[in-house]
Design an enzyme around this catalytic site. Structure first.
Site, PDB file in Angstrom:
ATOM      1  N   GLY A  44      22.947   0.055  37.059  1.00  0.00           N
ATOM      2  CA  GLY A  44      21.663   0.187  36.395  1.00  0.00           C
ATOM      3  C   GLY A  44      21.054  -1.184  36.165  1.00  0.00           C
ATOM      4  O   GLY A  44      21.778  -2.184  36.065  1.00  0.00           O
ATOM      5  N   LEU A  89      24.870  -6.468  33.362  1.00  0.00           N
ATOM      6  CA  LEU A  89      24.554  -7.620  34.225  1.00  0.00           C
ATOM      7  C   LEU A  89      23.990  -8.783  33.401  1.00  0.00           C
ATOM      8  O   LEU A  89      24.016  -9.914  33.854  1.00  0.00           O
ATOM      9  CB  LEU A  89      23.567  -7.213  35.323  1.00  0.00           C
ATOM     10  CG  LEU A  89      24.081  -6.160  36.315  1.00  0.00           C
ATOM     11  CD1 LEU A  89      22.986  -5.786  37.307  1.00  0.00           C
ATOM     12  CD2 LEU A  89      25.327  -6.657  37.042  1.00  0.00           C
TER      13      LEU A  89
HETATM   14 NI    NI Z   1      22.773  -3.750  30.693  1.00  0.00          NI
END
Ligand code: NI
Length: 166
Positions: A44, A89
């Site tokens: 995502g 991330l």
């Molecule tokens: Ni995230």
């Protein structure tokens, strides 16, 4: 590939603005987000993570596939909770179990502005909730107990020092 903003960057703490214009610039941004997410091996990616403060995220979840969620709203959450490890991330290298509703119903718009509804469970439900949090300036580490949050913050500072010195 776009640069991914990380913990400490202000944009990750903003409440993002609704998308109002569904044009080719938006489509290009979404394409670039999919490339960036794939390069980074993510499931995502939310717009603020690449520096755009708008309500949009993309997912690529095994056994479900790719999805674009614009102006998403989680309209139902299950009473049943589920606990599983998450990473982000924007907080690379750190992982922690997070408890969230096991299933959700989300309503969002697609690239053309058309409204759709998805009932999700498993990893998809988790990804949708994690990415939706990003649009409100919330990171997965914020969902941990205070003591665990502090541990994550310390681990992050240690990693950041290591990155700066080497
Ligand atoms: Ni995230």
């Amino acid at each position: 590939m776009l640069d991914i903003y990380t913990l400490g960057d202000e944009i990750l703490r903003e409440r993002c603005k609704p998308v109002k214009v569904f044009d080719s610039a938006l489509t290009s941004l979404i394409d670039a987000m999919f490339v960036t997410m794939a390069e980074a091996n993510g499931v995502g990616l939310a717009a603020p993570q690449i520096g755009a403060d708008i309500r949009l995220f993309v997912v690529d979840v095994p056994e479900w596939g790719k999805g674009v969620f614009i102006n998403p709203q989680i309209i139902e959450t299950s009473v049943e909770l589920s606990c599983a490890e998450e990473g982000c991330l924007s907080v690379p290298g750190l992982f922690h179990d997070v408890e969230r509703p096991a299933s959700v119903v989300v309503q969002a718009q697609d690239v053309n502005g058309k409204v759709f509804t998805v009932k999700a469970d498993g990893l998809l439900a988790r990804a949708i909730q994690h990415e939706n949090d990003h649009l409100n300036g919330v990171l997965f580490i914020d969902r941990l107990e205070q003591g665990e949050q502090e541990k994550m913050q310390k681990a992050w500072e240690k990693r950041s020092r290591r990155r700066r010195s080497g």
